[in-house]
Design a protein around this motif. Structure first.
Motif, PDB file in Angstrom:
ATOM      1  N   GLU A  49       0.586  -1.419  -0.155  1.00 26.66           N
ATOM      2  CA  GLU A  49      -0.256  -0.123   0.145  1.00 26.66           C
ATOM      3  C   GLU A  49       1.140   1.253   0.226  1.00 26.66           C
ATOM      4  OE1 GLU A  49      -3.926   0.468   0.619  1.00 26.66           O
ATOM      5  OE2 GLU A  49      -4.152  -1.849   0.507  1.00 26.66           O
ATOM      6  N   VAL A  50       0.706   1.984  -0.602  1.00 23.06           N
ATOM      7  CA  VAL A  50       1.539   3.463  -0.900  1.00 23.06           C
ATOM      8  C   VAL A  50       0.576   4.339  -0.211  1.00 23.06           C
ATOM      9  CG1 VAL A  50       2.727   4.942  -2.511  1.00 23.06           C
ATOM     10  CG2 VAL A  50       3.054   3.020  -2.929  1.00 23.06           C
ATOM     11  N   SER A  51       1.040   5.088   0.496  1.00 25.22           N
ATOM     12  CA  SER A  51       0.071   6.005   0.907  1.00 25.22           C
ATOM     13  C   SER A  51       0.352   7.354   0.119  1.00 25.22           C
ATOM     14  CB  SER A  51       0.769   5.774   2.925  1.00 25.22           C
ATOM     15  OG  SER A  51      -0.043   6.953   3.085  1.00 25.22           O
ATOM     16  N   ASP A  52      -1.524   7.987  -0.592  1.00 31.22           N
ATOM     17  CA  ASP A  52      -0.888   8.412  -1.481  1.00 31.22           C
ATOM     18  C   ASP A  52      -2.008   9.362  -1.043  1.00 31.22           C
ATOM     19  OD1 ASP A  52      -3.839   7.299  -1.928  1.00 31.22           O
ATOM     20  OD2 ASP A  52      -3.126   6.790  -3.618  1.00 31.22           O
ATOM     21  N   ALA A  73       7.068   3.007  -7.500  1.00 32.44           N
ATOM     22  CA  ALA A  73       5.325   4.080  -7.116  1.00 32.44           C
ATOM     23  C   ALA A  73       5.077   5.399  -5.992  1.00 32.44           C
ATOM     24  CB  ALA A  73       4.289   2.891  -6.500  1.00 32.44           C
ATOM     25  N   SER A  74       6.063   4.587  -4.738  1.00 33.40           N
ATOM     26  CA  SER A  74       6.149   5.747  -4.250  1.00 33.40           C
ATOM     27  C   SER A  74       7.414   7.280  -4.490  1.00 33.40           C
ATOM     28  CB  SER A  74       6.829   5.389  -2.366  1.00 33.40           C
ATOM     29  OG  SER A  74       6.851   4.183  -1.857  1.00 33.40           O
ATOM     30  N   ILE A  75       8.707   7.125  -5.675  1.00 36.44           N
ATOM     31  CA  ILE A  75       9.756   7.611  -5.774  1.00 36.44           C
ATOM     32  C   ILE A  75       8.907   8.606  -6.944  1.00 36.44           C
ATOM     33  CG2 ILE A  75      11.175   8.390  -7.812  1.00 36.44           C
ATOM     34  CD1 ILE A  75      12.532   5.689  -6.619  1.00 36.44           C
ATOM     35  N   LEU A  76       7.576   7.970  -7.586  1.00 38.78           N
ATOM     36  CA  LEU A  76       6.745   9.137  -8.427  1.00 38.78           C
ATOM     37  C   LEU A  76       5.918   9.769  -7.597  1.00 38.78           C
ATOM     38  CD1 LEU A  76       6.294   6.415 -11.485  1.00 38.78           C
ATOM     39  CD2 LEU A  76       7.772   8.737 -11.279  1.00 38.78           C
ATOM     40  N   LEU A  77       5.868   9.591  -6.446  1.00 39.72           N
ATOM     41  CA  LEU A  77       4.555  10.101  -5.977  1.00 39.72           C
ATOM     42  C   LEU A  77       5.325  11.720  -4.817  1.00 39.72           C
ATOM     43  CD1 LEU A  77       1.528  10.355  -4.527  1.00 39.72           C
ATOM     44  CD2 LEU A  77       2.207   8.901  -2.861  1.00 39.72           C
ATOM     45  N   ASP A  78       6.325  11.149  -4.789  1.00 43.62           N
ATOM     46  CA  ASP A  78       7.551  12.355  -4.395  1.00 43.62           C
ATOM     47  C   ASP A  78       7.566  13.346  -5.265  1.00 43.62           C
ATOM     48  OD1 ASP A  78       7.104  10.626  -1.633  1.00 43.62           O
ATOM     49  OD2 ASP A  78       9.377   9.854  -2.501  1.00 43.62           O
ATOM     50  N   ALA A  83       6.233  18.473  -7.639  1.00 43.34           N
ATOM     51  CA  ALA A  83       6.008  19.442  -8.721  1.00 43.34           C
ATOM     52  C   ALA A  83       4.671  20.296  -8.351  1.00 43.34           C
ATOM     53  CB  ALA A  83       5.398  18.681  -9.979  1.00 43.34           C
ATOM     54  N   GLY A  84       4.434  19.936  -6.749  1.00 41.06           N
ATOM     55  CA  GLY A  84       3.004  21.207  -7.005  1.00 41.06           C
ATOM     56  C   GLY A  84       1.749  19.634  -6.992  1.00 41.06           C
ATOM     57  N   LEU A  85       2.077  18.439  -6.975  1.00 41.31           N
ATOM     58  CA  LEU A  85       0.708  17.708  -7.674  1.00 41.31           C
ATOM     59  C   LEU A  85       0.455  16.946  -6.406  1.00 41.31           C
ATOM     60  CD1 LEU A  85       1.367  16.702 -11.417  1.00 41.31           C
ATOM     61  CD2 LEU A  85       0.095  18.585 -10.549  1.00 41.31           C
ATOM     62  N   LYS A  86      -0.642  16.249  -6.339  1.00 41.87           N
ATOM     63  CA  LYS A  86      -1.081  15.320  -5.831  1.00 41.87           C
ATOM     64  C   LYS A  86      -0.727  14.054  -6.348  1.00 41.87           C
ATOM     65  CE  LYS A  86      -3.705  17.985  -1.622  1.00 41.87           C
ATOM     66  NZ  LYS A  86      -5.300  18.045  -1.347  1.00 41.87           N
ATOM     67  N   GLY A  87      -1.091  13.125  -6.014  1.00 41.32           N
ATOM     68  CA  GLY A  87      -0.945  11.358  -6.581  1.00 41.32           C
ATOM     69  C   GLY A  87      -2.029  10.537  -5.656  1.00 41.32           C
ATOM     70  N   VAL A  88      -2.524   9.615  -7.039  1.00 38.35           N
ATOM     71  CA  VAL A  88      -3.035   8.441  -6.788  1.00 38.35           C
ATOM     72  C   VAL A  88      -2.432   8.034  -7.144  1.00 38.35           C
ATOM     73  CG1 VAL A  88      -5.228   7.721  -6.451  1.00 38.35           C
ATOM     74  CG2 VAL A  88      -5.386  10.045  -6.507  1.00 38.35           C
TER      75      VAL A  88
END
Length: 156
Positions: A49-52, A73-78, A83-88
């Motif tokens: 589970e990645v905490s998004d 997935a965690s690297i892409l979320l970071d 970049a100022g975006l949220k991620g799912v």
């Protein structure tokens, strides 16, 4: 009953005189692959589970990260956060099309090497669906496949 050499088979094809459209996906350019809407179970269990940001999106811009590797997935979320975006994060390709339809992300990052569905098939489905074709898709791949994915509608 066996056919004799030189004899053929007879086939009958019934074509309805009136066709009924069952979805809006039938309008426009047809997809190369058929999506019957069936739910495809993941080939491998997703044990991470990645905490998004899925519970905190609101009306903010966000990226849908389609990646089955928890570390990446965690690297892409970071990177999205920087970049100022949220991620799912979607950990499997199955269900991603419906998720993109429902959430309408600002952009999608797509891993081509998913365990449960070919990334090229998912890209094709996303770019030929009337509800998702406008969303920029950025393909993540270890191999240089930029020409083929750009030709299929990927943004990068």
């Amino acid at each position: 009953m066996r056919s004799k050499p030189g004899e053929g088979s007879t086939f009958t094809l019934y074509v309805p005189l009136e066709a009924e459209l069952t979805s809006t996906a039938a309008i426009g350019t047809p997809a190369r692959y058929d999506n019957s809407g069936a739910v495809v179970p993941t080939a491998l269990p997703t044990e991470f589970e990645v905490s998004d940001d899925r519970d905190r999106i609101g009306k903010d811009s966000f990226v849908l990260i389609v990646e089955d590797d928890p570390t990446f997935a965690s690297i892409l979320l970071d990177a999205a956060h920087e970049a100022g975006l949220k991620g799912v994060v979607s950990t499997a390709g199955a269900g991603t099309l419906n998720m993109a339809r429902k959430l309408q992300p600002t952009a999608i990052t797509l891993d081509l090497g998913l365990a449960d569905i070919d990334g090229f098939v998912l890209l094709d489905l996303l770019k030929h669906d009337p509800e998702t074709k406008h969303i920029p898709v950025h393909v993540i791949s270890g191999a240089d496949r930029s020409r083929s994915v750009i030709g299929m509608g990927a943004s990068g």
